[in-house]
Design an enzyme around this catalytic site. Sequence first.
Site, PDB file in Angstrom:
ATOM      1  N   THR A 140      36.884  32.100  39.086  1.00  0.00           N
ATOM      2  CA  THR A 140      38.100  31.651  39.779  1.00  0.00           C
ATOM      3  C   THR A 140      38.245  32.313  41.149  1.00  0.00           C
ATOM      4  OG1 THR A 140      39.121  31.394  37.619  1.00  0.00           O
ATOM      5  CG2 THR A 140      40.600  31.424  39.498  1.00  0.00           C
ATOM      6  N   GLY A 142      41.033  29.396  46.128  1.00  0.00           N
ATOM      7  CA  GLY A 142      41.022  27.935  46.303  1.00  0.00           C
ATOM      8  C   GLY A 142      40.344  27.182  45.178  1.00  0.00           C
ATOM      9  N   PHE A 164      41.539  37.077  39.302  1.00  0.00           N
ATOM     10  CA  PHE A 164      41.783  37.061  37.847  1.00  0.00           C
ATOM     11  C   PHE A 164      40.553  37.508  37.045  1.00  0.00           C
ATOM     12  CE2 PHE A 164      44.305  33.209  39.288  1.00  0.00           C
ATOM     13  CZ  PHE A 164      45.571  33.728  39.102  1.00  0.00           C
ATOM     14  N   THR A 198      39.059  39.298  34.481  1.00  0.00           N
ATOM     15  CA  THR A 198      39.582  40.040  33.333  1.00  0.00           C
ATOM     16  C   THR A 198      38.608  41.125  32.885  1.00  0.00           C
ATOM     17  OG1 THR A 198      40.914  38.188  32.602  1.00  0.00           O
ATOM     18  CG2 THR A 198      40.329  39.789  30.915  1.00  0.00           C
ATOM     19  N   GLY A 201      66.978  36.832  16.471  1.00  0.00           N
ATOM     20  CA  GLY A 201      68.139  37.025  17.335  1.00  0.00           C
ATOM     21  C   GLY A 201      67.851  38.064  18.415  1.00  0.00           C
ATOM     22  N   GLU A 220      40.906  29.478  30.424  1.00  0.00           N
ATOM     23  CA  GLU A 220      39.847  28.713  29.733  1.00  0.00           C
ATOM     24  C   GLU A 220      40.169  27.220  29.721  1.00  0.00           C
ATOM     25  OE1 GLU A 220      37.307  30.255  29.254  1.00  0.00           O
ATOM     26  OE2 GLU A 220      37.958  32.340  29.055  1.00  0.00           O
TER      27      GLU A 220
HETATM   28  C1  LIG Z   1      45.624  36.469  32.893  1.00  0.00           C
HETATM   29  C2  LIG Z   1      44.507  35.614  33.412  1.00  0.00           C
HETATM   30  C3  LIG Z   1      43.193  35.996  33.208  1.00  0.00           C
HETATM   31  C4  LIG Z   1      42.140  35.222  33.717  1.00  0.00           C
HETATM   32  N1  LIG Z   1      40.843  35.654  33.564  1.00  0.00           N
HETATM   33  C5  LIG Z   1      39.858  35.019  34.253  1.00  0.00           C
HETATM   34  C6  LIG Z   1      38.528  35.559  34.281  1.00  0.00           C
HETATM   35  O1  LIG Z   1      38.228  36.564  33.632  1.00  0.00           O
HETATM   36  N2  LIG Z   1      37.592  34.941  35.046  1.00  0.00           N
HETATM   37  C7  LIG Z   1      37.889  33.822  35.752  1.00  0.00           C
HETATM   38  O2  LIG Z   1      36.998  33.316  36.443  1.00  0.00           O
HETATM   39  N3  LIG Z   1      39.127  33.278  35.727  1.00  0.00           N
HETATM   40  C8  LIG Z   1      40.117  33.840  35.010  1.00  0.00           C
HETATM   41  N4  LIG Z   1      41.390  33.317  35.008  1.00  0.00           N
HETATM   42  C9  LIG Z   1      41.657  32.123  35.788  1.00  0.00           C
HETATM   43  C10 LIG Z   1      42.018  30.912  34.958  1.00  0.00           C
HETATM   44  O3  LIG Z   1      40.875  30.397  34.335  1.00  0.00           O
HETATM   45  C11 LIG Z   1      42.708  29.910  35.894  1.00  0.00           C
HETATM   46  O4  LIG Z   1      44.002  30.427  36.167  1.00  0.00           O
HETATM   47  C12 LIG Z   1      42.813  28.528  35.317  1.00  0.00           C
HETATM   48  O5  LIG Z   1      41.541  27.927  35.227  1.00  0.00           O
HETATM   49  C13 LIG Z   1      43.708  27.619  36.166  1.00  0.00           C
HETATM   50  O6  LIG Z   1      43.386  27.693  37.505  1.00  0.00           O
HETATM   51  P1  LIG Z   1      44.551  27.977  38.568  1.00  0.00           P
HETATM   52  O7  LIG Z   1      45.336  29.143  38.126  1.00  0.00           O
HETATM   53  O8  LIG Z   1      43.936  28.049  39.924  1.00  0.00           O
HETATM   54  O9  LIG Z   1      45.507  26.710  38.496  1.00  0.00           O
HETATM   55  P2  LIG Z   1      45.284  25.307  39.211  1.00  0.00           P
HETATM   56  O10 LIG Z   1      43.949  24.764  38.898  1.00  0.00           O
HETATM   57  O11 LIG Z   1      45.679  25.414  40.646  1.00  0.00           O
HETATM   58  O12 LIG Z   1      46.366  24.441  38.444  1.00  0.00           O
HETATM   59  C14 LIG Z   1      47.774  24.478  38.753  1.00  0.00           C
HETATM   60  C15 LIG Z   1      48.450  23.415  37.879  1.00  0.00           C
HETATM   61  O13 LIG Z   1      47.904  22.116  38.197  1.00  0.00           O
HETATM   62  C16 LIG Z   1      47.398  21.522  37.018  1.00  0.00           C
HETATM   63  N5  LIG Z   1      46.215  20.722  37.326  1.00  0.00           N
HETATM   64  C17 LIG Z   1      45.111  21.081  38.031  1.00  0.00           C
HETATM   65  N6  LIG Z   1      44.221  20.086  38.055  1.00  0.00           N
HETATM   66  C18 LIG Z   1      44.742  19.082  37.304  1.00  0.00           C
HETATM   67  C19 LIG Z   1      44.291  17.790  36.914  1.00  0.00           C
HETATM   68  N7  LIG Z   1      43.071  17.334  37.263  1.00  0.00           N
HETATM   69  N8  LIG Z   1      45.083  17.031  36.130  1.00  0.00           N
HETATM   70  C20 LIG Z   1      46.315  17.498  35.760  1.00  0.00           C
HETATM   71  N9  LIG Z   1      46.800  18.695  36.098  1.00  0.00           N
HETATM   72  C21 LIG Z   1      46.009  19.490  36.857  1.00  0.00           C
HETATM   73  C22 LIG Z   1      47.054  22.680  36.088  1.00  0.00           C
HETATM   74  O14 LIG Z   1      47.002  22.269  34.740  1.00  0.00           O
HETATM   75  C23 LIG Z   1      48.203  23.628  36.378  1.00  0.00           C
HETATM   76  O15 LIG Z   1      49.342  23.225  35.660  1.00  0.00           O
HETATM   77  C24 LIG Z   1      42.436  34.036  34.441  1.00  0.00           C
HETATM   78  C25 LIG Z   1      43.778  33.640  34.608  1.00  0.00           C
HETATM   79  C26 LIG Z   1      44.798  34.414  34.115  1.00  0.00           C
HETATM   80  C27 LIG Z   1      46.232  33.980  34.339  1.00  0.00           C
END
Ligand SMILES: Cc1cc2nc3c(=O)[nH]c(=O)nc-3n(C[C@H](O)[C@H](O)[C@H](O)COP(=O)(O)OP(=O)(O)OC[C@H]3O[C@@H](n4cnc5c(N)ncnc54)[C@H](O)[C@@H]3O)c2cc1C
Length: 388
Positions: free
Chosen positions: A125, A128, A155, A157, A339, A363
């Site tokens: 991740t 962008g 992110f 982890t 509660g 994931e």
């Molecule tokens: C605590 C935590 C630990 C993590 N650990 C790791 C890690 O170890 N390694 C790693 O690489 N990543 C990690 N991640 C990243 C995680 O995999 C991403 O946050 C996740 O894939 C979503 O990407 P984003 O946050 O950029 O959201 P975005 O992709 O920007 O999505 C934002 C919103 O838009 C929606 N959306 C996006 N595309 C679509 C679509 N095509 N159709 C409908 N809705 C859509 C999403 O569902 C979401 O509601 C971690 C995240 C967190 C919060």
Amino acid sequence: MDIALSPRERDLAARARALCDEVLVPLELVTDEHGELPEEKRAGIRQAVRDRGFAGLNHSKADGGCGFTMLEQAVIEEQLGRATNGLWSCVWRPPVSLKFGTAAQKRDYLLPSIQGERRGCFAITEPGAGSDPRQVATRADLRDGVWYLSGEKWFVTSYNASDFIIVHAHVGGDPDKPTLFLVDKPSPGLTHLRSPKFMHNFAFDHAELRLAEVPVPAEGMLGEIGQGFELTKDWFVEARLQIAAHTLGAAVRAAEVANDYAAGRVQFGKPIRDFQAIEFMLADMAVEIFAAKSMLYRVAAEIDGGLDRKRVHAHASALKLHCSEMAGRVIDKAVQILGGRGYMRENPVERLFRDIRVDRIWEGTSEIQRAVIGGQIRKRGLEVYSGW
Ligand SMILES: Cc1cc2nc3c(=O)[nH]c(=O)nc-3n(C[C@H](O)[C@H](O)[C@H](O)COP(=O)(O)OP(=O)(O)OC[C@H]3O[C@@H](n4cnc5c(N)ncnc54)[C@H](O)[C@@H]3O)c2cc1C
């Protein structure tokens, strides 16, 4: 159709439950208060995991792991998922992509990771690039036999517990060439920018990193150029199954706490479980758990039975979606039944409430799982889910 767990599966579940109750649960409050697992506690947990036979639980015996089936892993992960604050992550699961490494990579990274002597984290991740990993801007360029990696990862982890990172980068900046690289910590040009706070207080951090021309020797490429997704596909299935099992375990624990509380808490002269409003909540929680557990064991058994890969992916998405959302509903009801006490941090249902929110995000978000499932129905028909 045999739906009973074998004595071995039951024994593994009992041993995992003991590991959870005796080693992880006592560390919940200190982890929540400290914001993460205090460093001095890590070695003791590692030893307990080894002593109790769970080192490398997701890898084959041939690679030095436990050689557990998927169903065995599911029953183990379900019990570990009872622990709050992501303490289940202290029981390491070396990245699946390492099993596709060269003999030297397996010797230097996979085997010591299985033995708990090394630990790797996974960085895909970026600011962008989240749900759409083709937007990854981290690039890898080969010069004089050395790869140079540049970009920013978010992110990540367990960065603070790891000594190497598997970095997903595009060779030459080409999104058709997603490729994995093994980056050791420390490496020149690798900077830890910060580890922000999150809703949960997780055992380890979620770091933001900058890579500025980080050199990686040619032997540090995992698999081949362009194989980045291919090598992580198995991991997606495994990670989705793990999340399903953890969220199931979390929901079961919350339901148990709520059930006990409802029996003992007296208001208006009777235990609150005698109010139908409370009893119906407990009934809905039990039914949700029953359905999710049936689904988890079924999908795990299908994988062990050799179901074809496409169907496994289709089912793993449905499973992750259902269990993570189910746990949200069940744990929310548990908080309600307790509660004001359900809102106190010292209470496991409050911590579980915060902990499991991320399971609908990482994931693959719930929306992405629905898109995968919708695509499967369009391509193969509803029978992928109903025709068995
Ligand atoms: C605590 C935590 C630990 C993590 N650990 C790791 C890690 O170890 N390694 C790693 O690489 N990543 C990690 N991640 C990243 C995680 O995999 C991403 O946050 C996740 O894939 C979503 O990407 P984003 O946050 O950029 O959201 P975005 O992709 O920007 O999505 C934002 C919103 O838009 C929606 N959306 C996006 N595309 C679509 C679509 N095509 N159709 C409908 N809705 C859509 C999403 O569902 C979401 O509601 C971690 C995240 C967190 C919060």
